[in-house]
Design an enzyme around this catalytic site. Structure first.
Site, short mmCIF file in Angstrom:
data_model
loop_
_atom_site.label_atom_id
_atom_site.label_comp_id
_atom_site.label_asym_id
_atom_site.label_seq_id
_atom_site.Cartn_x
_atom_site.Cartn_y
_atom_site.Cartn_z
N ASP A 133 -54.97 -62.79 8.17
CA ASP A 133 -55.62 -61.49 8.04
C ASP A 133 -55.76 -60.74 9.37
O ASP A 133 -56.05 -59.55 9.37
CB ASP A 133 -57.02 -61.65 7.44
CG ASP A 133 -56.98 -62.11 5.98
OD1 ASP A 133 -55.94 -61.89 5.34
OD2 ASP A 133 -57.96 -62.68 5.51
N MET B 219 -24.07 -60.49 14.05
CA MET B 219 -25.08 -60.69 13.02
C MET B 219 -26.48 -60.52 13.61
O MET B 219 -27.44 -60.26 12.88
CB MET B 219 -24.94 -62.08 12.39
CG MET B 219 -25.03 -63.27 13.34
SD MET B 219 -26.68 -63.81 13.78
CE MET B 219 -27.33 -64.25 12.22
#
Length: 705
Positions: A178, A622
């Site tokens: 959180d 990539m």
């Protein structure tokens, strides 16, 4: 949550390098436990504590199942070895378990826990958890002397044991998705939770566009809206509701009007993100079902609800969380080694790019003050206490970096909000030269843009700033304010700690290394040589190596020779004799013109013949592809908005810096010794910046004319 620290005493500061070789853990025992809700990255913290503790000569113990394991004792308290934390970096949750323990809340339960620790001479505790877990640890420390006296009186321990274990030292690390703990910019697990949320939102947006739907997403955050706020910023949500900033009366009509305007502007979907603890100005909960009913009844839109739940806690930790947890774990061990009887329990926090130590209870008190302010409906105070982390022509040139689109989108929309007319130029400078200029509406953002107002009187460019600046002598049109947004996966732009795209690339490297290591799980004695991008900057290789648990990393900034290569081969040879029979070596693409990836691969193959075999992998482009990470989206959005606002204010004084491919000072180079220590190399580690207990001070609001 950002709070500016102030050092207790100037006498504690040292201007000479101080190395941790002077700190010995011999004769000391450290217990490490995870408590409360799990968070991705906890395992990386446990790994760092165990390996750093063993490295300095201390004994380290796992305390399984949190405080419950400490109360129950027995096999729940187990001595850790170097090999026992292998392969933990990429695993989410906590492998040593976590449990909420009612018994530890009682005095009798804490006495049992003290007895079990004294039996193993554990007087140093590293607690990874939330504010409740850390508060319990501090209470345990305050009662320690009394608990030992009671154990002596009951005949459970003798006077000598009480004397030898008379002091209990506590260091905390905050593990919470959180990001609800005051005193640290980020808590362990928050970035990974954002990855899970953005992955879901990206997937939902494709189906929502197909059917012109509205989606209401509930994310975790019972008392803190950080996940909801940042994910909404990162994905471009239409509306967000968080507990710290309840909407004013009439918000329902405002939200529906906003959704209706977006649909009228040809937008095929709407995204509303709600924190699970969202409330209105009367402290009444705002639920996802209520929002759905509101949208359906007022607008008639096809609306669906998605509650992410514990998906946000799961999955592999992000590169950011692995690095954060590793740094905090090492700092926690150093704090325990330096602790004295007068040292208060502290928590290791992140302030900018520095790991700092703060008094645990000061941070807990501030965290509790936030909730108190919310209970009293003083929401402005609650937002202020949360801190700052809670809170033209545009041209993209050079190599692509994930997060550029977020920066462009932010720049265009803020520019339009500021009243400017926005134009796009396709294909960078070539398109500008050819006059490929397009007008931009509020809802249309092109990847490569040139911001223009009255015959190009503002410029907002990347990487070509110096060339444009030098061209002012011959082209008056370039005598305009200029601003740079650093966007390169190499993270080699001077003047900034991080660049747009670097975090996304770093996660791509770490994910690939995880897969490569997993492919070797059924094969013994194998070493992988991985080449990363980065030009002449070793950021991706070094920090990626720390996050992936590499055995060696070769970069341009630290020259190496054949003797270093031979030493690394010998180190891996010894490693193959243990239970960890695989190796990972990263090489920056330009680390050495002679010692190429092929050369290193052939050298390792030859020298390791009969002991281990080798494989090589060049990651290539990539590293530049894929969806941008939540960090890059958020970072790009914020700095682009700030840049446009700076241009709009027409600052009279502003500075420029020239671009070099390698900055003179690079903060991440200080992390390289950590990678070597956690890979069991003998090395020096400068801890000059450590050892200073600081205080958190509340940020006072600035007066604005």
């Amino acid at each position: 949550m950002t709070y500016y620290p102030c050092v207790c005493s100037s006498s504690s500061m040292s201007f000479l390098p101080k190395f941790f070789e002077n700190l010995s853990g011999a004769g000391k025992s450290i217990g490490v436990l995870t408590s409360g809700g799990d968070a991705q990255g906890m395992n990386a913290a446990v790994r760092a504590v165990v390996r750093m503790g063993i490295y300095v000569g201390a004994k380290v113990y796992f305390v399984h199942e949190g405080y419950q394991g400490m109360v129950d004792g027995g096999d729940n308290i187990e001595e850790a070895s170097w090999e026992s934390v292998s392969s933990m970096l990429q695993v989410g949750g906590t492998v040593i378990g976590s449990a909420r323990c009612k018994e530890f809340r009682s005095h009798e339960g804490r006495r049992k826990a003290a007895h079990h620790l004294v039996q193993r001479d554990i007087t140093n505790l590293c607690v990874i958890g939330g504010d409740g877990s850390l508060t319990g640890a501090n209470l345990f420390r305050e009662e320690w002397s009394g608990l030992l006296e009671e154990l002596v009186q009951q005949g459970l321990i003798d006077e000598e044991a009480a004397q030898n274990n008379s002091e209990l030292h506590i260091v905390g690390m905050v593990g919470s998705i959180d990001n609800d703990f005051c005193g640290t910019d980020m808590t362990i697990g928050t970035d990974s939770a954002l990855h899970r949320i953005i992955e879901v939102v990206d997937a939902i947006m494709t189906t929502a566009q197909s059917h012109q739907r509205t989606f209401v997403l509930e994310v975790m955050g019972r008392h803190c809206g950080y996940l909801a706020l940042v994910s909404a910023l990162a994905c471009g949500a239409d509306w967000v509701l968080i507990p710290e900033m309840p909407p004013e009366d009439g918000w329902e009509e405002q939200m529906c009007q906003k959704l209706s305007e977006n649909r009228a502007d040809k937008k095929r979907l709407n995204i509303i993100i709600v924190a699970e603890g969202a409330i209105d100005s009367h402290n009444k909960p705002i639920t996802t079902d209520h929002i759905k009913e509101l949208v359906v009844s007022c607008l008639g839109f096809d609306t669906r609800v998605t509650i992410l739940g514990h998906v946000q806690r799961g999955g592999t930790p992000s590169a950011f969380d692995r690095i954060l947890a590793s740094r905090m774990g090492v700092e926690a061990v150093l704090a325990l080694l330096e602790a004295s009887a007068s040292t208060p329990a502290c928590v290791v926090s992140l302030c900018g790019n520095q790991a700092v130590r703060l008094p645990l209870m000061e941070c807990v008190q501030m965290t509790q003050d936030v909730q108190k302010a919310m209970d009293e409906k003083n929401f402005e105070e609650a937002v202020r206490l949360r801190g700052s982390s809670f809170n033209v022509a545009v041209l993209n040139v050079g190599a692509p970096a994930a997060g550029m689109n977020a920066a462009v989108r932010s720049a265009v929309r803020v520019g339009i909000t500021e009243g400017h007319k926005m134009f796009a130029v396709n294909d960078g400078f070539e398109g500008f030269y050819k006059g490929q200029v397009l007008g931009l509406r509020h809802m249309i953002v092109v990847i490569s843009l040139w911001y223009h107002c009255h015959m190009i009187n503002r410029l907002f460019a990347f990487e070509c700033l110096l060339q444009l600046y030098e061209a002012r002598t011959s082209h008056e049109d370039f005598c305009i304010p200029m601003c740079v947004l650093p966007a390169t996966i190499s993270n080699n732009v001077p003047g900034t700690d991080l660049s747009i795209g670097a975090d996304t690339s770093l996660n791509a490297i770490v994910e690939t290394c995880d897969r490569i290591k997993q492919s070797a799980s059924g094969t013994k004695r194998r070493v992988f040589i991985i080449e990363t991008m980065g030009g002449y900057c070793g950021y991706l290789a070094s920090v990626g190596g720390l996050a992936a648990g590499a055995d060696a990393v070769y970069i341009y900034e630290e020259p190496f020779d054949i003797r270093d290569l031979q030493s690394n081969v010998e180190h891996l040879t010894e490693k193959m004799k243990t239970g960890i029979q695989r190796g990972l070596v990263l090489r920056n693409e330009n680390s050495n013109e002679n010692f190429t990836t092929d050369f290193i691969y052939q050298l390792y193959s030859e020298e390791g013949k009969g002991v281990f075999d080798c494989r090589k992998n060049v990651l290539g482009h990539m590293q530049q592809g894929g969806a941008p990470s939540p960090f890059d989206r958020n970072f790009g959005t914020k700095i682009a908005a700030k840049a446009i606002q700076w241009i709009s204010r027409k600052l009279k004084e502003w500075g420029l810096f020239s671009f070099h491919r390698i900055p003179k000072e690079q903060w991440w180079l200080k992390l390289r010794p950590l990678m070597k220590i956690l890979a069991k190399y003998k090395t020096s580690y400068d801890v000059s910046d450590s050892g200073q207990l600081e205080h958190v001070t509340r940020v006072r609001p600035k007066k604005v004319d």
